[in-house]
Write a protein that holds these residues in place. Structure first.
Motif, mmCIF file in Angstrom:
data_model
loop_
_atom_site.group_PDB
_atom_site.id
_atom_site.type_symbol
_atom_site.label_atom_id
_atom_site.label_comp_id
_atom_site.label_asym_id
_atom_site.label_seq_id
_atom_site.Cartn_x
_atom_site.Cartn_y
_atom_site.Cartn_z
ATOM 1 N N MET A 1 33.286 41.861 38.332
ATOM 2 C CA MET A 1 34.670 41.606 38.734
ATOM 3 C C MET A 1 35.409 40.858 37.637
ATOM 4 S SD MET A 1 34.153 40.443 42.682
ATOM 5 C CE MET A 1 33.346 41.529 43.849
ATOM 6 N N ILE A 2 36.726 41.029 37.642
ATOM 7 C CA ILE A 2 37.568 40.409 36.618
ATOM 8 C C ILE A 2 38.517 39.419 37.287
ATOM 9 C CG2 ILE A 2 39.282 40.851 34.827
ATOM 10 C CD1 ILE A 2 38.284 43.848 34.989
ATOM 11 N N LEU A 3 38.522 38.213 36.772
ATOM 12 C CA LEU A 3 39.475 37.208 37.248
ATOM 13 C C LEU A 3 40.708 37.252 36.348
ATOM 14 C CD1 LEU A 3 40.268 34.690 38.942
ATOM 15 C CD2 LEU A 3 39.025 33.310 37.244
ATOM 16 N N GLU A 4 41.880 37.401 36.947
ATOM 17 C CA GLU A 4 43.133 37.378 36.188
ATOM 18 C C GLU A 4 43.934 36.141 36.577
ATOM 19 O OE1 GLU A 4 44.020 42.042 35.262
ATOM 20 O OE2 GLU A 4 44.963 41.242 37.078
ATOM 21 N N LEU A 5 44.472 35.447 35.575
ATOM 22 C CA LEU A 5 45.232 34.223 35.829
ATOM 23 C C LEU A 5 46.556 34.251 35.086
ATOM 24 C CD1 LEU A 5 42.486 31.500 35.232
ATOM 25 C CD2 LEU A 5 43.193 32.478 37.419
ATOM 26 N N ASP A 6 47.608 33.851 35.789
ATOM 27 C CA ASP A 6 48.926 33.667 35.186
ATOM 28 C C ASP A 6 49.307 32.210 35.442
ATOM 29 O OD1 ASP A 6 51.622 33.521 34.591
ATOM 30 O OD2 ASP A 6 52.260 34.960 36.122
ATOM 31 N N CYS A 7 49.130 31.389 34.402
ATOM 32 C CA CYS A 7 49.365 29.951 34.549
ATOM 33 C C CYS A 7 50.797 29.623 34.173
ATOM 34 C CB CYS A 7 48.399 29.157 33.671
ATOM 35 S SG CYS A 7 46.665 29.606 33.940
ATOM 36 N N GLY A 8 51.662 29.515 35.168
ATOM 37 C CA GLY A 8 53.062 29.171 34.946
ATOM 38 C C GLY A 8 53.232 27.661 34.932
ATOM 39 N N ASN A 9 54.477 27.220 34.800
ATOM 40 C CA ASN A 9 54.717 25.775 34.762
ATOM 41 C C ASN A 9 54.513 25.100 36.108
ATOM 42 O OD1 ASN A 9 55.594 24.819 32.007
ATOM 43 N ND2 ASN A 9 56.815 26.679 32.223
ATOM 44 N N SER A 10 54.696 25.834 37.204
ATOM 45 C CA SER A 10 54.503 25.230 38.524
ATOM 46 C C SER A 10 53.211 25.666 39.192
ATOM 47 C CB SER A 10 55.661 25.601 39.466
ATOM 48 O OG SER A 10 56.894 25.194 38.933
ATOM 49 N N PHE A 11 52.885 26.942 39.120
ATOM 50 C CA PHE A 11 51.764 27.478 39.882
ATOM 51 C C PHE A 11 50.856 28.349 39.024
ATOM 52 C CE2 PHE A 11 55.072 26.718 43.059
ATOM 53 C CZ PHE A 11 54.358 26.013 44.015
ATOM 54 N N ILE A 12 49.602 28.431 39.460
ATOM 55 C CA ILE A 12 48.672 29.403 38.874
ATOM 56 C C ILE A 12 48.587 30.572 39.846
ATOM 57 C CG2 ILE A 12 46.292 29.841 38.129
ATOM 58 C CD1 ILE A 12 46.018 26.823 37.600
ATOM 59 N N LYS A 13 48.982 31.746 39.372
ATOM 60 C CA LYS A 13 48.803 32.954 40.170
ATOM 61 C C LYS A 13 47.461 33.547 39.755
ATOM 62 C CE LYS A 13 52.489 32.565 38.816
ATOM 63 N NZ LYS A 13 53.200 31.314 38.396
ATOM 64 N N TRP A 14 46.615 33.888 40.721
ATOM 65 C CA TRP A 14 45.296 34.418 40.379
ATOM 66 C C TRP A 14 44.987 35.656 41.203
ATOM 67 C CZ3 TRP A 14 41.518 34.946 44.128
ATOM 68 C CH2 TRP A 14 41.705 34.215 45.305
ATOM 69 N N ARG A 15 44.172 36.516 40.642
ATOM 70 C CA ARG A 15 43.627 37.604 41.445
ATOM 71 C C ARG A 15 42.296 38.044 40.854
ATOM 72 N NH1 ARG A 15 47.707 42.789 40.549
ATOM 73 N NH2 ARG A 15 46.962 43.385 38.480
ATOM 74 N N VAL A 16 41.480 38.641 41.706
ATOM 75 C CA VAL A 16 40.178 39.145 41.284
ATOM 76 C C VAL A 16 40.191 40.656 41.478
ATOM 77 C CG1 VAL A 16 37.701 39.137 41.759
ATOM 78 C CG2 VAL A 16 39.006 37.001 41.915
ATOM 79 N N LEU A 17 39.863 41.381 40.401
ATOM 80 C CA LEU A 17 39.799 42.852 40.469
ATOM 81 C C LEU A 17 38.344 43.296 40.513
ATOM 82 C CD1 LEU A 17 42.399 43.860 37.710
ATOM 83 C CD2 LEU A 17 42.801 43.452 40.155
ATOM 84 N N GLU A 18 38.080 44.326 41.280
ATOM 85 C CA GLU A 18 36.771 44.971 41.238
ATOM 86 C C GLU A 18 36.678 45.667 39.882
ATOM 87 O OE1 GLU A 18 34.809 45.136 44.064
ATOM 88 O OE2 GLU A 18 36.161 45.127 45.800
ATOM 89 N N ALA A 19 35.627 45.384 39.143
ATOM 90 C CA ALA A 19 35.541 45.915 37.776
ATOM 91 C C ALA A 19 35.577 47.437 37.764
ATOM 92 C CB ALA A 19 34.280 45.412 37.099
ATOM 93 N N SER A 20 34.943 48.058 38.759
ATOM 94 C CA SER A 20 34.787 49.508 38.720
ATOM 95 C C SER A 20 36.103 50.251 38.892
ATOM 96 C CB SER A 20 33.810 49.944 39.804
ATOM 97 O OG SER A 20 34.162 49.338 41.031
ATOM 98 N N HIS A 21 36.882 49.902 39.923
ATOM 99 C CA HIS A 21 38.079 50.711 40.177
ATOM 100 C C HIS A 21 39.374 49.898 40.211
ATOM 101 C CE1 HIS A 21 35.931 49.572 43.775
ATOM 102 N NE2 HIS A 21 37.032 49.644 44.469
ATOM 103 N N ALA A 22 39.330 48.667 39.674
ATOM 104 C CA ALA A 22 40.534 47.852 39.535
ATOM 105 C C ALA A 22 41.257 47.570 40.846
ATOM 106 C CB ALA A 22 41.495 48.469 38.506
ATOM 107 N N ALA A 23 40.567 47.730 41.981
ATOM 108 C CA ALA A 23 41.182 47.353 43.257
ATOM 109 C C ALA A 23 41.215 45.832 43.348
ATOM 110 C CB ALA A 23 40.376 47.930 44.413
ATOM 111 N N VAL A 24 42.220 45.302 44.056
ATOM 112 C CA VAL A 24 42.313 43.849 44.191
ATOM 113 C C VAL A 24 41.331 43.377 45.267
ATOM 114 C CG1 VAL A 24 43.831 41.922 44.764
ATOM 115 C CG2 VAL A 24 44.728 43.871 43.462
ATOM 116 N N PHE A 25 40.397 42.512 44.848
ATOM 117 C CA PHE A 25 39.379 41.977 45.762
ATOM 118 C C PHE A 25 39.934 40.762 46.509
ATOM 119 C CE2 PHE A 25 35.879 38.836 46.187
ATOM 120 C CZ PHE A 25 35.048 39.518 47.064
#
Ligand SMILES: Nc1ncnc2c1ncn2[C@@H]1O[C@H](COP(=O)(O)OP(=O)(O)O)[C@@H](O)[C@H]1O
Ligand SMILES: CC(C)(COP(=O)(O)O)[C@@H](O)C(=O)NCCC(=O)O
Ligand SMILES: [K+]
Length: 249
Positions: A1-25
């Motif tokens: 699985m892939i952890l994606e992070l967008d660290c903004g000035n106020s919040f961290i947006k995060w999501r985990v993708l299934e490595a195989s088919h890029a679906a959001v876990f």
């Protein structure tokens, strides 16, 4: 699985993708590194191999978070870095490294989705607008305070503007002139954001007529969405660009 992070000035947006088919876990929004770890540790079946991240925070802060993630999950980390040109888009800043990386990634995502000229609007801590021509030239953009900053400036620099989050939320049921402080401020600031968005739209029309796409993203995008009919609301636009800037080879 892939952890994606967008660290903004106020919040961290995060999501985990299934490595195989890029679906959001799993996905979420947190206000600290500790809260991020808490959210991740609470997931059952989590098995992270990689992490890609973008940050507009200080380098030390970003490095600290990366270190914590390596220690906790043993992931390999790929950080988005400034670039003069990528995926057909040419960074328009005089010093390309000074352009906010969240703006850059949202531009890459928008240009790919539009395959043509586009205006990218991001409403986070700051509100930003960026213009990209049909052949991928970034014309530059605009930055102004977003909703959290406008609201906090009024609270900080006046004696009598005080109201709680519940009142703030209720205030936005309509945009008629306010009859309470919360309504007057929340609606006033919302109208400032809409005015900002509409003036960007006018500028884009002066360049490209009707031949361009408008992308809307950021935590406060919904405040302006119905003032911009035809705009595409893409909450994960930064993540679209992040995957382009940090491919897993
Ligand atoms: N689910 C959410 N979680 C956190 N903030 C949210 C959410 N939805 C809307 N917001 C609002 O979005 C704004 C922050 O936007 P965001 O794009 O996360 O900013 P930044 O990237 O600067 O951290 C705040 O005004 C916040 O109240
Ligand atoms: C403009 C920003 C503050 C927006 O940050 P955000 O609201 O997404 O937290 C960020 O993209 C940034 O720090 N940019 C560097 C300055 C620039 O883009 O010119
Ligand atoms: K952002």
């Amino acid at each position: 699985m892939i952890l994606e992070l967008d660290c903004g000035n106020s919040f961290i947006k995060w999501r985990v993708l299934e490595a195989s088919h890029a679906a959001v876990f799993a996905e979420g929004v947190v206000d600290s590194d500790v809260a991020l770890l808490g959210s991740l540790h609470s997931l059952t079946g989590l098995s992270l191999q990689h992490c890609r991240l973008v940050s507009v925070r200080a380098q030390e802060e970003t490095n600290r978070l990366a270190g914590v993630l390596v220690a906790a999950f043993g992931v390999s980390i790929s950080c988005a870095a400034p670039s003069r040109e990528m995926a057909g888009v040419r960074n328009g800043y005089e010093d390309y490294a000074r352009l906010g990386l969240d703006r850059w990634l949202a531009m890459l995502g928008g240009f790919q989705l539009a395959s043509g000229a586009c205006l990218v609007l991001d409403f986070g801590t700051a509100a930003t607008a960026d213009f990209i021509t049909a052949d991928g030239e970034h014309l530059g953009g605009f930055i102004c305070p977003g909703m959290p900053l406008m609201r906090n400036q009024l609270r900080t620099h006046t004696r009598k503007i005080r109201y709680d989050d519940v009142a703030a939320e209720r205030a936005l049921e309509s945009l008629v002139p306010g009859r309470t402080t919360a309504q007057a401020v929340e609606r006033g600031c919302t109208l400032m954001l809409r005015g900002f968005a509409q003036s960007q739209l006018e500028l884009a029309r002066s360049y490209w007529g009707e031949d361009f796409s408008v992308f809307l993203t950021g935590g406060d995008a919904e405040l302006v969405a119905d003032a911009l009919p035809g705009a595409r609301f893409v909450p994960d636009l930064v993540f679209v660009g992040l995957a382009m800037a940090c491919p897993l080879s």
